[in-house]
Enzyme design. Structure first.
Site, short mmCIF file in Angstrom:
data_model
loop_
_atom_site.label_atom_id
_atom_site.label_comp_id
_atom_site.label_asym_id
_atom_site.label_seq_id
_atom_site.Cartn_x
_atom_site.Cartn_y
_atom_site.Cartn_z
N HIS A 287 -12.95 4.17 -1.15
CA HIS A 287 -13.24 3.00 -1.97
C HIS A 287 -14.74 2.71 -2.00
O HIS A 287 -15.31 2.45 -3.07
CB HIS A 287 -12.49 1.78 -1.43
N PRO B 27 1.23 8.75 -5.65
CA PRO B 27 0.54 10.04 -5.41
C PRO B 27 -0.39 10.01 -4.20
O PRO B 27 -0.39 10.94 -3.39
CB PRO B 27 -0.23 10.27 -6.72
N TYR C 108 -27.73 -6.93 -9.17
CA TYR C 108 -28.73 -7.62 -9.99
C TYR C 108 -29.97 -7.96 -9.18
O TYR C 108 -31.10 -7.85 -9.67
CB TYR C 108 -28.12 -8.89 -10.59
N TRP D 58 0.82 -1.21 0.00
CA TRP D 58 0.00 0.00 0.00
C TRP D 58 0.85 1.26 0.00
O TRP D 58 0.38 2.32 -0.38
CB TRP D 58 -0.94 0.00 1.20
#
Length: 467
Positions: free
Chosen positions: A397, A362, A459, A356
């Site tokens: 995330h 960046p 779905y 990580w």
């Protein structure tokens, strides 16, 4: 006579013997040579043992690459035979647009200029003293909060926006949030340093708008605060391939046209390759995984998961190269941005923490500079600061997945937070190649699990159980 002749012959042979003895050294002793022939072993380790010190596994690497190509070629051929050609570039356009006369994602991206210009005007007022620091902090809180909240409102209220278009727009706004946060912090540090200099001098110090560094004419000129508060400066930062703001970025001397052209060709080719692999390989594998999930057939779920892991991981690796090498180098070369360290050797990671820290430089630099170090300066324990960094990463995330899909399942959030105990376990019990293997396994298996969970829930939510 015979004796005389024999003696003469004998006397004539002696110089020849001396000549032969001069040209040929005497034979070596046979005992050391026989001992060397008897001994053919010494203390040494096998090459595949770690203690041998052997590191040249180039042939094994070539073998792995060939086996990987052959194995994936077989899978790809099987996919073509079973499903036919599924690649349709026109279908990609429909992922961004439902209504050809409606461009909600593009309009949302263009609206981000309001926050950019607003931040610039606020910084100018703060530099001139027209706005107090507390008021400026309050206004920045409103600006940064709006950057995260307004796209969410647009996604949930505008029906014509698609999930793919929403991901694109939210990614732009997430980058904008991180950049403006860095822009705010750096300008604040410049004002604090200027006030410190004024107090040290004991008088009012006027700072010129733009002050250039002395030196040769060929050297780049430097900009001093508040000369950086210009439209050109902030928009250069918005397009630069970095999240951390500086008053004077390192710049390359020129634009290398051949390098730029190579990166452009890579971007166009790899983009088409990614679209083709997703349509031809990923979509059928995901569709075939829905029935085992619905029936809760665990053996079939595991089989589908492993089948999906190969194309998903291959696409992830290709995307990494496309984004972090081709695209970011293209933008950096176009803007003459000098710092090209967008990634390090994350593939050699022996711990989860090392991965990580090195796969997305960046973001890592932003987290260290604007999140981790400020917390450490405030007295926060190291473990708590590291946990907070993972928590912030998990939030973004989940933000980039749940909002476009218009559902909140927290699979991405929990996947990121699970990296904390995984990092502790790998760092504590695994070392060397075992740690590297554990990192690779977590990358190969972890992502397909999250993909299947989100697709299944999407779905079920939108098309019902019968689909």
């Amino acid at each position: 006579m015979a004796e005389t002749e024999g003696g003469a012959v004998t006397r004539r042979k002696r110089p020849v013997q001396r000549l032969l003895s001069a040209n040929h050294s005497p034979p070596e002793p046979e005992k050391p040579r026989r001992e060397a022939e008897l001994r053919c072993h010494r203390i040494q380790e096998s090459l595949l043992s770690s203690a041998s010190g052997f590191s040249n596994y180039r042939g094994v690497l070539n073998w792995c690459v060939i086996m990987l190509v052959l194995g994936n070629a077989r899978l790809f051929l099987e996919n073509i035979i079973k499903y036919g050609i599924l690649v349709d570039p026109i279908q990609v356009v429909s992922l961004f647009l439902k209504d050809p006369y409606s461009w909600p994602s593009l309009c949302l991206v263009l609206a981000s200029n309001i926050f950019i210009l607003g931040s610039l005007q606020l910084e100018r007022r703060l530099a001139s003293g027209g706005v107090p620091e507390r008021v400026g902090l309050f206004l920045y809180t409103i600006i940064l909060s709006s950057i995260l909240c307004i796209p969410v409102l647009v996604v949930f209220t505008v029906p014509s926006i698609t999930p793919v278009g929403a991901v694109f727009a939210l990614s732009v706004y997430t980058i904008l949030f991180l950049k403006l946060f860095s822009y705010k912090d750096v300008n604040l540090w410049c004002r604090e340093r200027r006030r410190t200099q004024v107090r040290a001098l004991g008088r009012t110090q006027s700072v010129p708008l733009i002050q250039r560094s002395s030196g040769d004419a060929g050297k780049q000129s430097g900009v001093m605060y508040p000369g950086n508060l210009s439209h050109r400066d902030i928009y250069y930062f918005m397009f630069a391939p970095t999240l951390c703001y500086e008053l004077n970025f390192p710049r390359s001397s020129r634009i290398r046209k051949r390098f730029l052209l190579r990166r452009l060709v890579e971007m166009l080719f790899i983009m088409q390759l990614l679209v083709g692999l997703i349509q031809q390989w990923m979509v059928p594998a995901i569709q075939n995984s829905m029935k085992p999930f619905r029936d809760m057939d665990y053996s079939r779920i595991i089989e589908r998961l492993l089948k999906l892991a190969v194309p998903n991981h291959l696409i992830w690796l290709i995307f990494f190269y496309w984004f972090f090498h081709s695209s970011m180098n293209f933008v950096a070369e176009l803007l003459r941005f000098g710092d090209r360290e967008f990634y390090r050797d994350w593939w050699n990671s022996e711990t989860v923490t090392y991965f990580w820290q090195n796969w997305n430089i960046p973001v890592h630099k932003w987290c260290i500079r604007h999140f981790y170090k400020p917390m450490m300066k405030c007295g926060v324990p190291k473990w708590a600061a590291q946990t907070a960094v993972f928590f912030a990463s998990a939030f973004f995330h989940e933000y980039l997945v749940s909002v476009p899909l218009k559902m909140f399942r927290l699979w991405a959030f929990m996947g990121m937070m699970s990296q904390i105990p995984l990092a502790w376990f790998v760092g504590r019990f695994l070392r060397g190649n075992y740690g590297n293997a554990a990192v690779w396994i977590s990358l190969i298996i972890g992502q397909p699990v999250a993909v299947l969970m989100y697709v299944h829930d999407y779905y079920i939510l939108n098309y019902g159980i019968s689909s």
